[in-house]
Design a protein around this motif. Structure first.
Motif, short mmCIF file in Angstrom:
data_model
loop_
_atom_site.label_atom_id
_atom_site.label_comp_id
_atom_site.label_asym_id
_atom_site.label_seq_id
_atom_site.Cartn_x
_atom_site.Cartn_y
_atom_site.Cartn_z
N THR A 131 24.48 9.43 8.98
CA THR A 131 24.06 10.54 9.90
C THR A 131 23.06 10.20 10.69
O THR A 131 22.30 9.26 10.81
CB THR A 131 24.04 11.78 9.11
OG1 THR A 131 22.74 11.77 8.53
CG2 THR A 131 24.93 11.94 8.09
N GLU A 132 22.91 11.09 11.56
CA GLU A 132 21.56 11.36 12.75
C GLU A 132 20.26 11.25 11.95
O GLU A 132 19.40 10.54 12.31
CB GLU A 132 21.84 12.24 13.69
CG GLU A 132 20.68 12.44 14.64
CD GLU A 132 20.81 13.65 15.56
OE1 GLU A 132 20.07 14.40 15.63
OE2 GLU A 132 21.82 13.34 16.38
N GLU A 133 20.46 12.03 10.93
CA GLU A 133 19.18 12.14 10.32
C GLU A 133 19.02 10.95 9.51
O GLU A 133 17.69 10.52 9.28
CB GLU A 133 19.25 13.46 9.17
CG GLU A 133 17.88 13.87 8.34
CD GLU A 133 16.88 14.16 9.44
OE1 GLU A 133 15.74 14.10 9.04
OE2 GLU A 133 17.23 14.51 10.54
N ASP A 134 19.85 10.20 8.88
CA ASP A 134 19.54 8.87 8.23
C ASP A 134 18.79 8.02 9.17
O ASP A 134 18.06 7.19 8.74
CB ASP A 134 20.99 8.23 7.59
CG ASP A 134 21.49 9.06 6.44
OD1 ASP A 134 20.85 9.76 5.87
OD2 ASP A 134 22.70 9.24 6.40
N ALA A 135 19.44 8.15 10.40
CA ALA A 135 18.87 6.83 11.12
C ALA A 135 17.43 7.33 11.92
O ALA A 135 16.72 6.50 11.90
CB ALA A 135 19.84 6.91 12.37
N LEU A 136 17.18 8.64 11.92
CA LEU A 136 15.85 9.00 12.32
C LEU A 136 14.72 8.80 11.30
O LEU A 136 13.98 8.25 11.46
CB LEU A 136 16.04 10.65 12.50
CG LEU A 136 16.35 10.99 13.88
CD1 LEU A 136 16.73 12.61 14.07
CD2 LEU A 136 15.70 10.57 15.11
N ARG A 180 32.48 10.03 19.25
CA ARG A 180 33.10 10.41 17.90
C ARG A 180 31.81 10.76 17.01
O ARG A 180 31.19 9.90 16.59
CB ARG A 180 34.14 9.62 17.39
CG ARG A 180 34.74 9.90 15.82
CD ARG A 180 35.88 9.07 15.66
NE ARG A 180 36.62 9.36 14.46
CZ ARG A 180 36.49 8.69 13.23
NH1 ARG A 180 35.40 7.90 13.05
NH2 ARG A 180 36.92 9.26 12.14
N ASP A 181 31.58 11.71 16.55
CA ASP A 181 30.54 12.20 15.92
C ASP A 181 30.57 12.81 14.52
O ASP A 181 29.74 13.39 13.87
CB ASP A 181 29.34 13.07 16.60
CG ASP A 181 29.83 14.39 17.08
OD1 ASP A 181 30.87 14.59 16.88
OD2 ASP A 181 29.15 15.17 17.84
N ASP A 182 31.87 12.81 14.23
CA ASP A 182 32.59 13.48 13.06
C ASP A 182 33.38 12.32 12.24
O ASP A 182 34.47 12.37 12.88
CB ASP A 182 33.07 14.83 13.00
CG ASP A 182 33.63 15.46 11.84
OD1 ASP A 182 33.62 14.82 10.75
OD2 ASP A 182 34.11 16.64 12.12
N HIS A 183 33.03 11.64 11.18
CA HIS A 183 33.82 10.86 10.65
C HIS A 183 35.19 11.34 10.11
O HIS A 183 36.10 10.66 9.76
CB HIS A 183 33.00 10.01 9.31
CG HIS A 183 33.08 10.53 8.10
ND1 HIS A 183 32.13 11.77 7.86
CD2 HIS A 183 33.60 10.72 7.06
CE1 HIS A 183 32.21 12.33 6.81
NE2 HIS A 183 33.41 11.64 6.34
N THR A 184 35.37 12.88 9.75
CA THR A 184 36.62 13.16 9.41
C THR A 184 37.59 13.64 10.50
O THR A 184 38.50 14.09 10.23
CB THR A 184 36.35 14.55 8.47
OG1 THR A 184 35.60 15.48 9.70
CG2 THR A 184 35.38 14.14 7.26
N SER A 197 34.46 2.50 11.30
CA SER A 197 33.16 2.80 11.05
C SER A 197 33.38 4.27 10.52
O SER A 197 34.21 5.07 11.06
CB SER A 197 32.62 2.97 12.52
OG SER A 197 31.34 3.84 12.43
N TYR A 198 32.36 4.98 9.83
CA TYR A 198 32.22 6.12 9.33
C TYR A 198 30.78 6.68 9.81
O TYR A 198 30.31 7.61 9.33
CB TYR A 198 32.31 6.18 7.92
CG TYR A 198 33.76 5.83 7.29
CD1 TYR A 198 34.82 6.70 7.78
CD2 TYR A 198 33.94 4.73 6.82
CE1 TYR A 198 35.93 6.48 7.05
CE2 TYR A 198 35.11 4.25 6.47
CZ TYR A 198 36.11 4.99 6.59
OH TYR A 198 37.62 4.65 6.28
N PHE A 199 30.10 6.15 10.84
CA PHE A 199 28.98 6.45 11.24
C PHE A 199 29.03 7.80 12.11
O PHE A 199 30.11 8.02 12.77
CB PHE A 199 28.34 5.58 12.21
CG PHE A 199 27.47 4.38 11.66
CD1 PHE A 199 27.66 4.14 10.47
CD2 PHE A 199 26.56 3.91 12.18
CE1 PHE A 199 27.06 3.30 9.65
CE2 PHE A 199 25.80 2.85 11.69
CZ PHE A 199 25.88 2.30 10.43
N GLU A 200 28.14 8.66 12.18
CA GLU A 200 28.18 10.03 12.83
C GLU A 200 27.02 10.04 13.98
O GLU A 200 27.13 11.04 14.63
CB GLU A 200 28.07 11.27 11.70
CG GLU A 200 29.39 11.33 10.89
CD GLU A 200 29.32 12.50 10.20
OE1 GLU A 200 28.31 13.41 9.83
OE2 GLU A 200 30.67 12.88 9.66
#
Length: 686
Positions: free
Chosen positions: A349-354, A413-417, A441-444
């Motif tokens: 997610t965005e938070e993981d990357a930050l 695409r920002d939602d892997h679902t 990819s399942y990155f968001e």
């Protein structure tokens, strides 16, 4: 006249009689501005090409007897009987205006890329009056224009000074702009031609329309066959493949799908198939930032910490422009995730990357001091868009770019679902080379990638670089402005775009790679020509294929291909391994902790070589992450490399000459510090 070409659209061989005035049926073809060029005595059968070996030979056959007395072209049979005929190629590749063609209309100059209907009619009349019959004239895009139309009885210096009406027709071709001079026989005056035009007008229009359509189809079919050959390896049963779009003058001149979009369902790829285009997405992120600038909500000169204060203060300012040009020095967060053992096949997610970015205590280099491609910069741009506009990058781009351009199948695409209509799934070859495995990819997080689009939608974005519907001319200039380093060196990178040269032609492009997806959008702005190649197999190399497609259409304008230096460069980089004793290798064993990654590397010995045997968390427990399968090779004193992974570690020693840690470089991440936790090492891994 019957004419046939090989369809390459590169160059053509013409017949030019040095003493043409002595033959009533003489004709000549020359490059613009070269009509009076004297040929050397030994010019027979000389072929001079900008691209060696590429030919488009036009053959002429004798016109019918009923029109031969009115004026005609030299015939193939006649040419073979007369030794003073010469075959000569003239291709100066001149560009007369921004569209690559200058046409003349009714005796006055004008600049226009497209032939006007009236000119087409006039050309057809001249061809008809000249006794010509077109069978398959392979001209680019079927565009003709006429120059001056001097039906004035002027003397051309022929035998006995006979009067001839000279008409010069431009053939607009890929290889340049050529002139076809038609000599109408014996005293053809303006009044005589006027009478003939009046009588033959309708017939010439019908004749020209049908002939040119057939000619265009022949040339287009040959180009299509040449293009299809580039993708033939992807047409095997059960193979993933690519979608191709070829754009010229704002139109799709060729599009096709090769291979399957979904192997399980046996769904073929089409021009409507939607792909993840990876880093080709960066130009849309850059565009969003520039549009916010136009709205007065930010400046590219702003400090990034103005919008993301959580980013560490590294001393010198890191600006938005640094992020756009890859000159920030920020370490690549995707590389950091790999080094930390994060499974990039999973959901991030965005938070993981930050959080990964915020832990970094140093830069690769001072901002503006160097250029190094970094996904971190473009990911942070997506965060800036969100904090400045109050909308996610997905929402902002949809509102300000995709909707205005009617790119109805394009999105971040920002939602892997989320479900995406017509989406092509992505694949890699299995390690044994037999069959395929899914790799999507399942990155968001967005910004550095995550655009999903089709070759049909990309045509609309590509055309925006000419009409400026979104952003306007100032925007187009800014997004393509090449970056500069602090020392003034100009980069070949603009804002999400590479500005380069390919075989003498300027290109604007960007490729993409994520999971099993591969993409390339390649533009030749001066030729108003582009190639989009979107693929769903990791081994497809779409950049290479896109350039080969461009070769088919533009080779006549290109310089000869240079020999590849890639193998030579690779050999220069490779270093010879240094032999170490088992005792020397054991001195490096131990656990090495990185605060910036939040993991420890346990170095062990596998098959006599140093290797990362395990990843450990802060408590010393095994970390369930991916490990490089390749062992380190010693290349110098206390230096080891993993060439295939572009990883280098340089060990450091204390005053007692004991190993105290190492510094790791891994491609887009430099200077990662690991500190040794124990001095004796662990039991060897077997």
């Amino acid at each position: 006249m019957k004419a046939a070409g090989d369809g390459n659209g590169d160059d053509f061989i013409v017949v030019w009689r040095k003493n043409g005035g002595k033959l009533a049926d003489a004709f000549r073809v020359a490059a613009l501005g070269q009509a009076d060029k004297e040929l050397p005595a030994d010019a027979k059968d000389i072929a001079t090409f900008e691209s060696a070996g590429e030919r488009n030979i036009f053959k002429l056959s004798k016109p019918g007897d009923s029109v031969s007395e009115r004026g005609s072209f030299a015939t193939a049979s006649l040419r073979s009987e007369r030794q003073d005929h010469r075959q000569f190629v003239e291709n100066d590749g001149r560009i007369f205006d921004e569209h690559g063609v200058r046409e003349s209309r009714f005796g006055r100059k004008r600049n226009n890329a497209g032939a006007q209907f009236a000119e087409q009619i006039l050309v057809s009349v001249v061809l008809l009056l000249g006794g010509g019959q077109i069978d398959g004239l392979a001209v680019n895009e079927r565009n003709f224009a006429i120059d001056k139309g001097r039906a004035d009885g002027s003397c051309d210096g022929g035998e006995h000074g006979r009067q001839r009406s000279l008409h010069e027709i431009f053939l607009r071709r890929c290889a340049g702009v050529y002139r076809l001079g038609i000599e109408l026989k014996r005293g053809a005056t303006g009044m005589a031609i006027g009478r003939r035009i009046g009588g033959g007008f309708l017939a010439s229009v019908i004749f020209f329309s049908g002939a040119v359509t057939a000619a265009g189809n022949t040339a287009d079919e040959k180009k299509a066959l040449a293009v299809d050959e580039i993708f033939v390896d992807l047409t095997k049963a059960g193979s993933p493949g690519c979608a191709l779009g070829v754009y010229r003058q704002g139109k799709m001149v060729y599009s096709k799908g090769y291979g399957l979009a979904n192997l399980e369902q046996n769904v073929p790829i089409t021009p409507q198939s939607v792909f993840d285009i990876g880093s080709t997405s960066k130009q849309f992120t850059a565009a969003s930032i520039l549009l916010l600038g136009k709205q007065g909500k930010l400046s590219v000169k702003d400090d990034v910490r103005k919008y993301i204060p959580e980013l560490p203060d590294y001393g010198p300012r890191v600006t938005i422009l640094h992020l756009l040009n890859h000159t920030s020095g920020l370490r690549d967060y995707l590389t950091l995730m790999d080094l930390a053992g994060i499974n990039t096949d999973g959901v991030t997610t965005e938070e993981d990357a930050l959080q990964m970015i915020f832990r970094q205590k140093a830069l690769n280099f001072a901002p503006g001091g160097d250029w190094l491609y970094s996904n971190t910069g473009f990911f942070l741009l997506s965060v800036i868009v969100k904090r400045v506009s109050g909308k996610t990058l997905r929402e902002f781009a949809a509102e300000n770019i995709f909707t205005p351009l009617e790119m109805t199948h394009t999105q971040f695409r920002d939602d892997h679902t989320s479900l995406i209509a017509n989406r092509a799934l992505a694949y890699d070859l299995r390690e044994n080379g037999v069959g395929f495995r899914l790799n999507v990819s399942y990155f968001e997080q967005t910004g550095d990638g995550a655009i999903h689009t089709s070759v049909e939608d990309l045509l609309k974005w590509d055309e925006n670089f000419y009409n400026g519907q979104v952003g306007g001319k100032e925007f187009l200039s800014e997004i393509q402005e090449q970056g500069k380093l602090n020392n003034g060196k100009v980069l070949d990178y603009a804002k999400g775009l590479f500005i380069q040269d390919y075989r003498g032609l300027r290109t604007v492009s960007h490729g993409g790679s994520w999971g099993g997806y591969r993409a390339e959008l390649l533009r030749f702005p001066e030729q108003h020509f582009s190639v989009a190649c979107l693929c769903n197999l990791g081994s497809t190399r779409p950049s290479n294929r896109a350039h080969r497609v461009a070769d088919v259409y533009l080779a006549g304008l290109m310089k000869p291909r240079e020999a590849s230096k890639e193998v030579e460069a690779k050999q220069e980089k490779e270093q010879k391994a240094v032999s170490l004793t088992p005792e020397q290798i054991r001195s490096y064993l131990g656990d090495y902790w990185s605060d910036e990654l939040g993991v420890a590397y346990r170095l062990g010995i596998v098959d006599g070589k140093l290797k990362v045997a395990a990843l450990l968390d802060a408590a010393g427990s095994a970390h369930a992450g991916n490990l490089p399968a390749i062992a380190f090779e010693a290349t110098a004193n206390d230096k080891f490399e993993m060439n295939e992974e572009q990883v280098t570690i340089q060990f450091a020693r204390d005053q007692q000459h004991s190993v105290k840690g190492f510094t790791l470089d891994a491609g887009r991440t430099r200077g990662m510090i690991f500190t040794r936790r124990n001095g004796t090492g662990k039991q060897e891994a077997r």
